[in-house]
Write a protein that holds these residues in place. Structure first.
Motif, short mmCIF file in Angstrom:
data_model
loop_
_atom_site.label_atom_id
_atom_site.label_comp_id
_atom_site.label_asym_id
_atom_site.label_seq_id
_atom_site.Cartn_x
_atom_site.Cartn_y
_atom_site.Cartn_z
N PHE A 43 -43.70 -1.71 4.10
CA PHE A 43 -44.63 -2.36 3.18
C PHE A 43 -43.93 -3.51 2.45
O PHE A 43 -44.50 -4.56 2.20
CB PHE A 43 -45.16 -1.33 2.16
CG PHE A 43 -46.05 -1.92 1.09
CD1 PHE A 43 -47.40 -2.12 1.33
CD2 PHE A 43 -45.53 -2.30 -0.15
CE1 PHE A 43 -48.22 -2.69 0.35
CE2 PHE A 43 -46.34 -2.85 -1.13
CZ PHE A 43 -47.70 -3.05 -0.88
N LYS A 44 -42.65 -3.29 2.16
CA LYS A 44 -41.89 -4.28 1.38
C LYS A 44 -41.28 -5.37 2.26
O LYS A 44 -40.68 -6.31 1.74
CB LYS A 44 -40.74 -3.59 0.63
CG LYS A 44 -41.17 -2.49 -0.31
CD LYS A 44 -41.52 -2.97 -1.68
CE LYS A 44 -40.35 -3.53 -2.45
NZ LYS A 44 -40.79 -4.19 -3.68
N GLY A 45 -41.36 -5.22 3.60
CA GLY A 45 -40.67 -6.18 4.46
C GLY A 45 -41.59 -6.83 5.47
O GLY A 45 -42.79 -6.57 5.51
N HIS A 46 -41.01 -7.68 6.29
CA HIS A 46 -41.72 -8.33 7.40
C HIS A 46 -40.97 -8.01 8.68
O HIS A 46 -40.41 -8.88 9.33
CB HIS A 46 -41.76 -9.86 7.20
CG HIS A 46 -42.80 -10.31 6.24
ND1 HIS A 46 -42.85 -11.58 5.74
CD2 HIS A 46 -43.85 -9.66 5.70
CE1 HIS A 46 -43.88 -11.69 4.91
NE2 HIS A 46 -44.50 -10.54 4.87
N ASN A 47 -40.91 -6.74 9.04
CA ASN A 47 -40.08 -6.32 10.18
C ASN A 47 -40.87 -6.03 11.44
O ASN A 47 -40.30 -5.62 12.45
CB ASN A 47 -39.31 -5.04 9.80
CG ASN A 47 -38.57 -5.21 8.48
OD1 ASN A 47 -38.04 -6.29 8.20
ND2 ASN A 47 -38.57 -4.18 7.65
N MET A 48 -42.18 -6.17 11.38
CA MET A 48 -43.02 -5.82 12.53
C MET A 48 -43.27 -7.06 13.40
O MET A 48 -43.18 -8.19 12.90
CB MET A 48 -44.37 -5.27 12.04
CG MET A 48 -44.28 -4.00 11.26
SD MET A 48 -43.88 -2.60 12.31
CE MET A 48 -42.42 -2.00 11.50
N PRO A 49 -43.62 -6.88 14.68
CA PRO A 49 -43.98 -8.05 15.51
C PRO A 49 -45.22 -8.76 14.98
O PRO A 49 -45.36 -9.98 15.09
CB PRO A 49 -44.25 -7.43 16.88
CG PRO A 49 -43.54 -6.13 16.88
CD PRO A 49 -43.58 -5.64 15.47
#
Ligand code: SF4
Ligand code: SF4
Length: 381
Positions: free
Chosen positions: A173-179
């Protein structure tokens, strides 16, 4: 602005008349900078997870800070949200469809104090009250339904599994780690007042047993024709039963026709179907609403049943983590979960996620299965 009529005047019956019931028109609540720039926005950017800027052709800018909320909030919590809006945003805020709260400011100098304030607010036990995040290629808040707290037909709880799953996925939720975006939703029965039919990952409450018929009280509590008419599969018919030597009007359920939807219980409280062993969770995957790359898709069932394990739903949390981790590791950039599964093939999706493929997962509805089955004359998958 007058919210209520100042009194009924029989000589002028239309004076001060409230002509509709419901929320006031949305544009009365626009922040001034939004109202002044309507239709003039040029572009927007995500500056960091949870923080967006929208730039207008007039040169105006709006900075939005998105933070996680909850579907069910206490009055104390809402008062605190209003206090934050009063302090930083001239009283304006908005809720997203996934229960995030968005605070908007019209000047960059107001942005960091707002973020610091939100990130600094903690519950007594130390967890964050208003974590900033939920944008872009991350996992946003889970939209969910009423659950055991309020509705009468849930097969699982709503807030409980959502809290357990989101606690586990907090870093995403806190990051942008998904494709790409990952939208998760929960509906606590298949009547689905959540968005489970079109989310990347969906948690669905599912009953597996037909209603129990409380013959003794049914005729006193229910309109039998209404209960019969409520059944979408025509599984209910009127019957006469003998209870304590008395002949009573009741109903009989054709169990083979029942799809456990609970509609009859909505009409008739003497047909309950909640059941400790029978109720549980179905996991669906691969749905989306967006038109980007590929058309919108329905979610598909990938786990036919998981038991209700209050209060922390470990099997559900573990299954969703495995789905998220496999998708994050394997999908191409910008590919949504369903697009990844279709590119590699659903057979490989089950191999990679290590989920068992069982006969329960084969879509045997006549429509739209005819169009979605991959099949030969020998084999349907
Ligand atoms: Fe009620 Fe079903 Fe909606 Fe849950 S999904 S709140 S059980 S109607
Ligand atoms: Fe019919 Fe649904 Fe009731 Fe089953 S649960 S008898 S399908 S209304």
């Amino acid at each position: 602005m007058a919210f209520v009529s100042s009194g009924y005047n029989p000589d002028k019956p239309m004076e001060n008349r409230i002509t509709d019931i419901g929320p006031l028109k949305y544009d009365k609540f626009y922040p001034p900078v939004i109202a002044a720039n309507k239709g003039k926005w040029l572009y927007h950017e995500i500056l960091q997870p949870g923080v967006l800027v929208h730039v207008s052709e007039t040169g105006d800018e709006v900075y939005t800070v998105r933070c996680g909320g909850a579907r069910t909030m206490s009055v104390t919590m809402i008062r605190e949200i209003c206090e934050i809006a009063d302090k930083h945003c001239d009283g304006h805020l908005r809720f997203t469809t996934r229960n995030n709260i968005e605070f908007m400011v019209d000047d960059k100098s107001k942005l960091q104090p707002l973020i610091d304030d939100l990130e600094g607010r903690k519950f007594d036990a130390g967890s964050q009250k208003f974590p900033v995040g939920g944008t872009g290629c991350g996992i946003t808040n889970i939209v969910h339904t009423q659950g055991w707290l309020h509705c009468h037909t849930p097969a699982t709880d709503a807030s409980g599994p959502v809290k357990a799953v989101m606690d586990d996925l907090f870093d995403e939720f806190k990051g942008h780690n998904m494709p790409a975006k990952v939208k998760i939703s929960l509906a606590c029965c298949l009547n689905m007042c959540g968005a489970v039919h079109c989310s990347d990952i969906a948690i669905l409450g599912y009953h597996r047993k037909p209603p129990m018929v409380d013959n003794e009280y049914l005729d006193k509590m229910c309109e039998i024709p209404l209960a019969i008419a409520a059944c979408p599969t025509a599984a209910i018919k009127p019957s006469k039963v003998e209870v304590g030597g008395n002949k009573l009007n009741s109903v009989a359920i054709n169990n083979d026709r029942c799809m456990f939807c609970g509609n009859c219980y909505t009409m008739c409280p003497s047909l309950p179907l909640a059941d400790t062993e029978g109720d549980g969770i179905v996991i669906m995957a691969g749905g989306k609403v967006s038109n980007r790359i590929s058309p919108p898709k329905f979610s598909k069932v990938v786990v036919a049943f998981l038991p209700n394990e209050a209060p922390r739903w470990p099997s559900t949390v573990k299954t969703i983590r495995k789905l998220v981790e496999t998708y994050a590791a394997e999908a191409n950039k910008y590919e949504r979960l369903g697009e990844w599964a279709e590119r590699i093939g659903w057979e490989r999706f089950f191999e990679k996620t290590e989920l068992p493929f069982t006969h329960h997962l084969i879509d045997d509805f006549r429509d739209p299965a005819y169009y979605t089955w991959r099949q030969t004359s020998q084999f349907k998958f």
